[in-house]
Design a protein around this motif. Structure first.
Motif, mmCIF file in Angstrom:
data_model
loop_
_atom_site.group_PDB
_atom_site.id
_atom_site.type_symbol
_atom_site.label_atom_id
_atom_site.label_comp_id
_atom_site.label_asym_id
_atom_site.label_seq_id
_atom_site.Cartn_x
_atom_site.Cartn_y
_atom_site.Cartn_z
ATOM 1 N N SER A 29 8.445 -5.376 -11.713
ATOM 2 C CA SER A 29 7.980 -6.746 -11.888
ATOM 3 C C SER A 29 7.603 -7.296 -10.518
ATOM 4 N N TRP A 30 6.402 -7.874 -10.413
ATOM 5 C CA TRP A 30 5.862 -8.268 -9.119
ATOM 6 C C TRP A 30 5.154 -9.606 -9.225
ATOM 7 N N ASP A 31 5.083 -10.334 -8.119
ATOM 8 C CA ASP A 31 4.281 -11.542 -8.068
ATOM 9 C C ASP A 31 2.883 -11.154 -7.612
ATOM 10 N N GLY A 32 1.995 -10.936 -8.563
ATOM 11 C CA GLY A 32 0.600 -10.631 -8.255
ATOM 12 C C GLY A 32 0.347 -9.167 -7.967
ATOM 13 N N LEU A 33 -0.640 -8.938 -7.110
ATOM 14 C CA LEU A 33 -1.079 -7.584 -6.777
ATOM 15 C C LEU A 33 0.101 -6.727 -6.360
ATOM 16 N N MET A 34 0.272 -5.598 -7.023
ATOM 17 C CA MET A 34 1.393 -4.726 -6.699
ATOM 18 C C MET A 34 1.008 -3.691 -5.662
ATOM 19 N N TRP A 35 0.240 -2.729 -6.122
ATOM 20 C CA TRP A 35 -0.085 -1.598 -5.254
ATOM 21 C C TRP A 35 -1.573 -1.614 -4.980
ATOM 22 N N ARG A 75 -4.542 -1.207 -7.920
ATOM 23 C CA ARG A 75 -5.914 -1.011 -7.466
ATOM 24 C C ARG A 75 -6.067 0.422 -6.969
ATOM 25 N N PHE A 76 -6.719 1.225 -7.791
ATOM 26 C CA PHE A 76 -6.918 2.634 -7.488
ATOM 27 C C PHE A 76 -8.224 2.822 -6.745
ATOM 28 N N SER A 77 -8.154 3.384 -5.559
ATOM 29 C CA SER A 77 -9.345 3.579 -4.746
ATOM 30 C C SER A 77 -9.920 4.979 -4.863
ATOM 31 N N ASN A 78 -9.092 5.997 -4.993
ATOM 32 C CA ASN A 78 -9.611 7.356 -4.926
ATOM 33 C C ASN A 78 -8.639 8.336 -5.576
ATOM 34 N N ASN A 79 -9.122 9.070 -6.581
ATOM 35 C CA ASN A 79 -8.379 10.176 -7.193
ATOM 36 C C ASN A 79 -6.960 9.811 -7.611
ATOM 37 N N THR A 118 0.869 -1.175 0.000
ATOM 38 C CA THR A 118 0.000 0.000 0.000
ATOM 39 C C THR A 118 0.905 1.224 0.000
ATOM 40 N N PRO A 119 0.946 1.956 -1.115
ATOM 41 C CA PRO A 119 1.858 3.108 -1.184
ATOM 42 C C PRO A 119 1.373 4.255 -0.304
ATOM 43 N N ALA A 120 2.281 5.163 -0.038
ATOM 44 C CA ALA A 120 1.913 6.374 0.697
ATOM 45 C C ALA A 120 0.809 7.084 -0.077
ATOM 46 N N SER A 121 -0.102 7.733 0.646
ATOM 47 C CA SER A 121 -1.254 8.385 0.026
ATOM 48 C C SER A 121 -1.143 9.895 0.107
ATOM 49 N N GLY A 122 -1.607 10.540 -0.944
ATOM 50 C CA GLY A 122 -1.797 11.975 -0.881
ATOM 51 C C GLY A 122 -3.167 12.242 -0.283
ATOM 52 N N ASP A 123 -3.577 13.504 -0.313
ATOM 53 C CA ASP A 123 -4.899 13.844 0.207
ATOM 54 C C ASP A 123 -5.395 15.127 -0.444
#
Length: 178
Positions: A43-49, A76-80, A20-25
């Motif tokens: 390159s990642w094994d499955g779900l990245m961010w 997976r983008f949740s918001n903005n 889960t990357p750092a979030s802006g606001d």
């Protein structure tokens, strides 16, 4: 990073699991991750961010090596959030969603694909899954094992503008709500 290429053959960054990357606001704005010297390859094994919020990603190359947490998507983008001038390659993983976008997210001028050539059977996941208000514009979406763009919006508006969707084994664009 990126070896001066838009399609680097070697990964610059690798990982497993999900992050889960750092979030802006709203107050401070989006956090920007910007590739340089070509497109750095992640390159990642499955779900990245996962659960990305107020995140802007530009000029990157994403690929997967496995399908851990595949239904959530590579990104997976949740918001903005914004994905711009990026490549997303699901690397023949039949259960791997490319990008899941919701809540005012944008996918602009990107290339998304699952196979290097046309798949021979309809096995795969969506290259883009729109689950809330989002914009998909100017993208090249191709060689998917199933649906290119899958809209499963329960509220809001999905805008699909000036994209090329071709050679997907399933449906190019599937709209589930009116």
């Amino acid at each position: 990073r990126g070896a001066g290429s838009d399609s680097p053959s070697a990964a610059d960054y690798t990982g497993t699991g999900f992050y889960t990357p750092a979030s802006g606001d709203v107050t401070d704005g989006a956090i920007t991750i910007l590739g340089y010297n070509g497109r750095p390859r992640i390159s990642w094994d499955g779900l990245m961010w996962y659960l990305c919020v107020f995140l802007r990603i530009e000029q990157m190359y994403f690929t997967v090596t496995g399908a851990t947490f595949a239904a959530e998507g590579i990104l997976r983008f949740s918001n903005n959030c914004m994905l711009r001038n990026c490549v997303v390659f699901t690397n023949n993983q039949t259960a791997m969603v490319g990008v899941q976008a919701a809540d005012n997210s944008q996918i602009i001028d990107c290339e998304l694909f699952a196979h290097a050539s046309a798949p021979t059977s309809s096995a795969g996941a969506y290259l883009i899954m729109a689950t809330g208000s989002c914009t998909i514009m100017g993208c090249y979406i191709h060689h998917g094992g199933d649906v290119g763009i899958y809209e499963n919006n329960t509220s809001g508006q999905v805008r699909i503008i000036n994209n090329i969707v071709t050679r997907c084994k399933g449906i190019g664009i599937s709209l589930q709500t009116s």
